[in-house]
Design a protein around this motif. Structure first.
Motif, mmCIF file in Angstrom:
data_model
loop_
_atom_site.group_PDB
_atom_site.id
_atom_site.type_symbol
_atom_site.label_atom_id
_atom_site.label_comp_id
_atom_site.label_asym_id
_atom_site.label_seq_id
_atom_site.Cartn_x
_atom_site.Cartn_y
_atom_site.Cartn_z
ATOM 1 N N GLY A 69 15.118 -10.236 61.694
ATOM 2 C CA GLY A 69 16.461 -9.660 61.779
ATOM 3 C C GLY A 69 17.075 -9.572 60.401
ATOM 4 O O GLY A 69 16.591 -10.206 59.452
ATOM 5 N N SER A 70 18.149 -8.795 60.264
ATOM 6 C CA SER A 70 18.733 -8.583 58.943
ATOM 7 C C SER A 70 20.235 -8.340 59.030
ATOM 8 O O SER A 70 20.796 -8.194 60.124
ATOM 9 C CB SER A 70 18.050 -7.392 58.260
ATOM 10 O OG SER A 70 18.202 -6.222 59.030
ATOM 11 N N VAL A 71 20.860 -8.315 57.878
ATOM 12 C CA VAL A 71 22.288 -8.015 57.794
ATOM 13 C C VAL A 71 22.558 -6.664 58.456
ATOM 14 O O VAL A 71 21.816 -5.701 58.261
ATOM 15 C CB VAL A 71 22.731 -7.994 56.313
ATOM 16 C CG1 VAL A 71 24.143 -7.429 56.186
ATOM 17 C CG2 VAL A 71 22.657 -9.385 55.716
ATOM 18 N N GLY A 72 23.589 -6.615 59.282
ATOM 19 C CA GLY A 72 23.921 -5.396 60.008
ATOM 20 C C GLY A 72 23.437 -5.410 61.437
ATOM 21 O O GLY A 72 23.925 -4.636 62.269
ATOM 22 N N ASP A 73 22.474 -6.288 61.759
ATOM 23 C CA ASP A 73 22.029 -6.440 63.146
ATOM 24 C C ASP A 73 23.103 -7.166 63.950
ATOM 25 O O ASP A 73 24.021 -7.771 63.387
ATOM 26 C CB ASP A 73 20.709 -7.207 63.212
ATOM 27 C CG ASP A 73 19.535 -6.397 62.700
ATOM 28 O OD1 ASP A 73 19.682 -5.175 62.549
ATOM 29 O OD2 ASP A 73 18.476 -7.002 62.432
ATOM 30 N N SER A 74 22.964 -7.137 65.272
ATOM 31 C CA SER A 74 23.997 -7.714 66.135
ATOM 32 C C SER A 74 23.473 -8.847 67.004
ATOM 33 O O SER A 74 22.346 -8.790 67.506
ATOM 34 C CB SER A 74 24.592 -6.637 67.046
ATOM 35 O OG SER A 74 25.264 -5.657 66.297
ATOM 36 N N LEU A 75 24.298 -9.857 67.178
ATOM 37 C CA LEU A 75 24.100 -10.881 68.193
ATOM 38 C C LEU A 75 24.885 -10.449 69.417
ATOM 39 O O LEU A 75 26.014 -9.952 69.293
ATOM 40 C CB LEU A 75 24.645 -12.224 67.705
ATOM 41 C CG LEU A 75 24.676 -13.334 68.758
ATOM 42 C CD1 LEU A 75 23.350 -14.053 68.798
ATOM 43 C CD2 LEU A 75 25.808 -14.325 68.491
#
Length: 279
Positions: A69-75
């Motif tokens: 996962g990376s910055v900009g992905d969502s939980l």
């Protein structure tokens, strides 16, 4: 005295599954965990990159590093999306912290003592859930939503191990549960002073895809030795209480770099053998 020996192929719990796919397998399949906690409650566990993550701060969640996962992905937690603005790897262990731009509805503190063999635990995750009862286990469904069930710790070390026991077995719980595919980054919780605190983070299982059979086991990173790392990022400056002392001054801390995007991932296969015994 009871002993159980098993050799099998273990694989990394989740990777490359659609976000929001199901949770912990419970036997027998039911609507209540038997602990006063409904299976549909999130227990502050959400879905991240097709796997699971546990809230450990007002804007932080903890998951397994192999999930990616990376910055900009969502939980996704309780149907709400939270965007990530920072991802921090732990280089030494299969752990990863994610900072979110929005405040979470609640979170778990880490256990401040070591756990022991025989301790009752709750497993809470966002992977596959149980479907049909079998004579020797349960099948997995693709029902969405979190699930919670109980087990007992049968091995303590760098990993905390739990085994899926059949009804009526010496260490079986009425709501016996085991982690399933999609539960990487799920939580293993212990009751400490009336509060369910995070003690372990799910990383591997021994089940064959699609079914959890009695005798299958799962392991979680023992977080007792990593409380200092979590708190140094989530709550810098707050004294850490743990049965494991923090590292010396100047110890290495992870760089502020995003994880690579994970379009898909391979199962890591390894031949494992274990022996479980309990008085």
């Amino acid at each position: 005295m009871r002993a159980l020996a098993k050799s099998c192929i273990a694989f990394v719990l989740v990777l490359g599954l659609p976000t929001g796919a199901g949770a912990v397998v419970v036997s027998p399949p039911s609507t209540d965990s038997g602990t006063g906690t409904k299976l549909g409650e999130s227990f502050y566990v959400g879905s991240w990159n097709g796997a699971s993550a546990v809230a450990v701060g007002d804007r932080w969640v903890l998951t397994a590093r192999h999930v990616g996962g990376s910055v900009g992905d969502s939980l996704v937690m309780n149907g709400t999306k939270y965007s990530a603005d920072r991802v921090v790897f732990n280089r030494s262990e299969d752990l990863m912290l994610i900072r979110l731009t929005e405040q979470l509805p609640g979170w778990h503190t880490l256990v401040d003592r070591g756990v022991s063999v025989g301790d009752r635990v709750l497993l809470a995750g966002a992977g596959y859930r149980s479907s049909d009862q079998l004579q020797d286990g349960v099948t997995w469904s693709q029902t969405t939503g979190p699930a919670i069930g109980a087990n007992r710790i049968d091995q303590v070390g760098d990993r905390l191990s739990v085994t899926f026991d059949p009804p009526g077995a010496e260490l079986a719980e009425p709501d016996e549960a085991i982690f399933a595919l999609g539960d990487s980054g799920s939580g293993l919780f212990v009751n400490a002073g009336g509060s369910w605190r995070l003690a372990g983070l799910a990383v591997t299982i021994s089940s064959t895809f699609g079914v959890s059979r009695y005798g299958d086991y799962a392991s979680a990173v023992n977080l007792d030795g990593w409380q200092w790392w979590v708190e140094s990022l989530v709550a810098p400056g707050v004294p850490v209480a743990s049965s494991v002392p923090p590292p010396p001054q100047g110890a290495w801390f992870p760089p502020r770099v995003p994880a690579p995007a994970a379009g898909f991932a391979l199962f890591g296969l390894a031949l494992l053998s274990r022996r479980r015994s309990a008085a």
